[in-house]
Design a protein around this motif. Structure first.
Motif, mmCIF file in Angstrom:
data_model
loop_
_atom_site.group_PDB
_atom_site.id
_atom_site.type_symbol
_atom_site.label_atom_id
_atom_site.label_comp_id
_atom_site.label_asym_id
_atom_site.label_seq_id
_atom_site.Cartn_x
_atom_site.Cartn_y
_atom_site.Cartn_z
ATOM 1 N N ARG A 67 9.872 -12.984 -43.828
ATOM 2 C CA ARG A 67 10.549 -14.212 -43.436
ATOM 3 C C ARG A 67 11.335 -14.754 -44.630
ATOM 4 N NH1 ARG A 67 8.851 -17.191 -39.373
ATOM 5 N NH2 ARG A 67 8.705 -19.115 -40.603
ATOM 6 N N LYS A 68 12.237 -15.669 -44.362
ATOM 7 C CA LYS A 68 13.008 -16.280 -45.451
ATOM 8 C C LYS A 68 12.157 -17.273 -46.241
ATOM 9 C CE LYS A 68 17.318 -14.757 -44.679
ATOM 10 N NZ LYS A 68 17.119 -13.316 -44.496
ATOM 11 N N THR A 69 11.238 -17.962 -45.538
ATOM 12 C CA THR A 69 10.406 -18.947 -46.224
ATOM 13 C C THR A 69 9.396 -18.265 -47.138
ATOM 14 O OG1 THR A 69 9.068 -19.045 -44.219
ATOM 15 C CG2 THR A 69 10.593 -20.860 -44.592
ATOM 16 N N LYS A 70 9.020 -19.012 -48.152
ATOM 17 C CA LYS A 70 8.077 -18.480 -49.131
ATOM 18 C C LYS A 70 6.725 -19.195 -48.980
ATOM 19 C CE LYS A 70 11.573 -16.862 -52.298
ATOM 20 N NZ LYS A 70 12.733 -17.102 -51.453
ATOM 21 N N LEU A 71 5.694 -18.545 -49.475
ATOM 22 C CA LEU A 71 4.357 -19.126 -49.445
ATOM 23 C C LEU A 71 4.348 -20.463 -50.177
ATOM 24 C CD1 LEU A 71 2.261 -15.922 -50.299
ATOM 25 C CD2 LEU A 71 2.852 -16.815 -48.040
ATOM 26 N N PHE A 72 3.382 -21.302 -49.891
ATOM 27 C CA PHE A 72 3.285 -22.594 -50.557
ATOM 28 C C PHE A 72 3.260 -22.421 -52.071
ATOM 29 C CE2 PHE A 72 1.933 -23.713 -46.355
ATOM 30 C CZ PHE A 72 2.278 -25.048 -46.191
ATOM 31 N N ASN A 73 4.088 -23.203 -52.746
ATOM 32 C CA ASN A 73 4.137 -23.202 -54.217
ATOM 33 C C ASN A 73 4.247 -21.785 -54.777
ATOM 34 O OD1 ASN A 73 3.653 -26.137 -54.420
ATOM 35 N ND2 ASN A 73 1.642 -25.595 -53.604
ATOM 36 N N SER A 74 5.161 -21.007 -54.212
ATOM 37 C CA SER A 74 5.260 -19.595 -54.591
ATOM 38 C C SER A 74 6.702 -19.122 -54.470
ATOM 39 C CB SER A 74 4.374 -18.758 -53.653
ATOM 40 O OG SER A 74 4.535 -17.388 -53.887
ATOM 41 N N ASP A 75 6.982 -17.995 -55.130
ATOM 42 C CA ASP A 75 8.305 -17.378 -54.967
ATOM 43 C C ASP A 75 8.207 -16.099 -54.138
ATOM 44 O OD1 ASP A 75 7.062 -15.694 -56.747
ATOM 45 O OD2 ASP A 75 8.559 -15.869 -58.328
ATOM 46 N N ARG A 76 7.044 -15.868 -53.492
ATOM 47 C CA ARG A 76 6.886 -14.686 -52.628
ATOM 48 C C ARG A 76 7.156 -15.044 -51.176
ATOM 49 N NH1 ARG A 76 3.420 -12.038 -49.283
ATOM 50 N NH2 ARG A 76 1.439 -13.082 -49.677
ATOM 51 N N ASN A 77 7.984 -14.225 -50.543
ATOM 52 C CA ASN A 77 8.271 -14.435 -49.132
ATOM 53 C C ASN A 77 7.029 -14.200 -48.286
ATOM 54 O OD1 ASN A 77 10.987 -13.654 -50.399
ATOM 55 N ND2 ASN A 77 11.570 -14.446 -48.402
ATOM 56 N N GLU A 78 6.906 -15.012 -47.264
ATOM 57 C CA GLU A 78 5.828 -14.871 -46.289
ATOM 58 C C GLU A 78 6.195 -13.761 -45.311
ATOM 59 O OE1 GLU A 78 3.545 -18.173 -43.645
ATOM 60 O OE2 GLU A 78 5.699 -18.060 -43.321
ATOM 61 N N ASN A 79 5.195 -13.027 -44.817
ATOM 62 C CA ASN A 79 5.487 -12.069 -43.750
ATOM 63 C C ASN A 79 5.038 -12.656 -42.409
ATOM 64 O OD1 ASN A 79 2.730 -11.144 -43.017
ATOM 65 N ND2 ASN A 79 2.749 -10.053 -44.981
ATOM 66 N N ASP A 80 5.484 -12.031 -41.329
ATOM 67 C CA ASP A 80 5.219 -12.574 -39.998
ATOM 68 C C ASP A 80 3.729 -12.655 -39.660
ATOM 69 O OD1 ASP A 80 7.682 -13.340 -39.061
ATOM 70 O OD2 ASP A 80 8.035 -11.560 -37.845
ATOM 71 N N ALA A 81 2.945 -11.705 -40.137
ATOM 72 C CA ALA A 81 1.514 -11.730 -39.844
ATOM 73 C C ALA A 81 0.850 -12.923 -40.536
ATOM 74 C CB ALA A 81 0.856 -10.419 -40.270
ATOM 75 N N GLU A 82 1.241 -13.175 -41.778
ATOM 76 C CA GLU A 82 0.703 -14.335 -42.499
ATOM 77 C C GLU A 82 1.109 -15.627 -41.796
ATOM 78 O OE1 GLU A 82 0.763 -12.623 -47.077
ATOM 79 O OE2 GLU A 82 2.643 -13.281 -46.165
ATOM 80 N N HIS A 83 2.343 -15.686 -41.373
ATOM 81 C CA HIS A 83 2.874 -16.854 -40.660
ATOM 82 C C HIS A 83 2.065 -17.108 -39.381
ATOM 83 C CE1 HIS A 83 5.785 -19.535 -38.763
ATOM 84 N NE2 HIS A 83 5.972 -18.673 -37.772
ATOM 85 N N SER A 84 1.857 -16.076 -38.585
ATOM 86 C CA SER A 84 1.137 -16.221 -37.314
ATOM 87 C C SER A 84 -0.302 -16.669 -37.538
ATOM 88 C CB SER A 84 1.168 -14.908 -36.532
ATOM 89 O OG SER A 84 2.499 -14.566 -36.210
ATOM 90 N N TRP A 85 -0.955 -16.079 -38.547
ATOM 91 C CA TRP A 85 -2.328 -16.475 -38.873
ATOM 92 C C TRP A 85 -2.383 -17.947 -39.272
ATOM 93 C CZ3 TRP A 85 -3.693 -18.347 -43.732
ATOM 94 C CH2 TRP A 85 -5.052 -18.699 -43.866
ATOM 95 N N HIS A 86 -1.438 -18.368 -40.111
ATOM 96 C CA HIS A 86 -1.466 -19.735 -40.602
ATOM 97 C C HIS A 86 -1.210 -20.729 -39.457
ATOM 98 C CE1 HIS A 86 -0.604 -22.305 -44.442
ATOM 99 N NE2 HIS A 86 -1.624 -22.731 -43.743
ATOM 100 N N LEU A 87 -0.299 -20.389 -38.562
ATOM 101 C CA LEU A 87 -0.038 -21.255 -37.411
ATOM 102 C C LEU A 87 -1.278 -21.392 -36.530
ATOM 103 C CD1 LEU A 87 3.524 -20.190 -36.191
ATOM 104 C CD2 LEU A 87 2.888 -21.926 -37.877
#
Length: 198
Positions: free
Chosen positions: A24-44
């Motif tokens: 994804r274009k967005t990055k993890l909280f307080n990070s410069d690493r891009n989030e992936n879709d699986a991480e996004h779905s889990w967090h939601l």
């Protein structure tokens, strides 16, 4: 001899591992690493569990969780469309529908129909469950960008009006969470990490 149903279910589960590779274009909280879709779905899904009490209505939380865990599976084939993309529509596309039919089609017929229906319900965003799920989907990147000094707002020169337009659907699922989100947006303007054209 394994049942045909089990074999199909395992094939589906192996296929959706690919979601971990969709960036994804967005990055993890307080990070410069891009989030992936699986991480996004889990967090939601976690957000929905924690924040369900703030829904505008009583919701079927299990259905919301299913929506959040499967809503981006189509991106295995269709790719992630950045919400502020000015060239490509972020709404349901033919490409995403074909992806949904292929991927959910790996499942036994009854499950395939159920998950296709849940995906469509999320996309149409008319039911209380879909509205709340959509609220979670719009809240997470807002919080990420605020934690990353503007994140994609800064990187892609997105202004307050555009962010506000995309994020205000949060109120359809939760007015309480929308009030919080509005405050985050206003604070971001005050901090100078989200520009507001006068």
């Amino acid at each position: 001899m394994q049942s045909d149903q089990l074999v199909k279910q395992i094939e589906f589960l192996k296929e959706i591992d690919k979601l971990k590779y969709i960036q994804r274009k967005t990055k993890l909280f307080n990070s410069d690493r891009n989030e992936n879709d699986a991480e996004h779905s889990w967090h939601l899904a976690m957000m929905a569990i924690i924040l369900a009490q703030h829904s505008n209505t009583t919701i079927d939380l299990l259905k919301v969780l299913k929506m959040l865990l499967i809503h981006d599976i189509v991106e295995i084939d269709a790719g992630d469309t950045f919400i502020y993309d000015t060239q490509k529509s972020h709404t349901n596309t033919d490409q995403e529908r074909l992806a949904a039919e292929r991927i959910f089609g790996l499942l036994p017929a009854e499950q395939a129909a159920e998950y296709m229906g849940i995906w469509e319900e999320f996309e149409e965003s008319q039911t209380d469950e879909a509205k709340f799920a959509r609220s979670m989907d719009r809240l997470e990147p807002l919080l990420q960008n605020a934690s990353n000094n503007g994140g994609t707002w800064q990187e892609f020169d997105v202004d307050y009006a555009k962010v506000y337009e995309k994020k205000q659907v949060i109120q359809n699922g939760s007015t309480a969470i929308w009030e919080y989100a509005e405050q985050v947006l206003n604070d971001s303007v005050e901090r100078g990490i989200l520009k507001k054209n006068r």
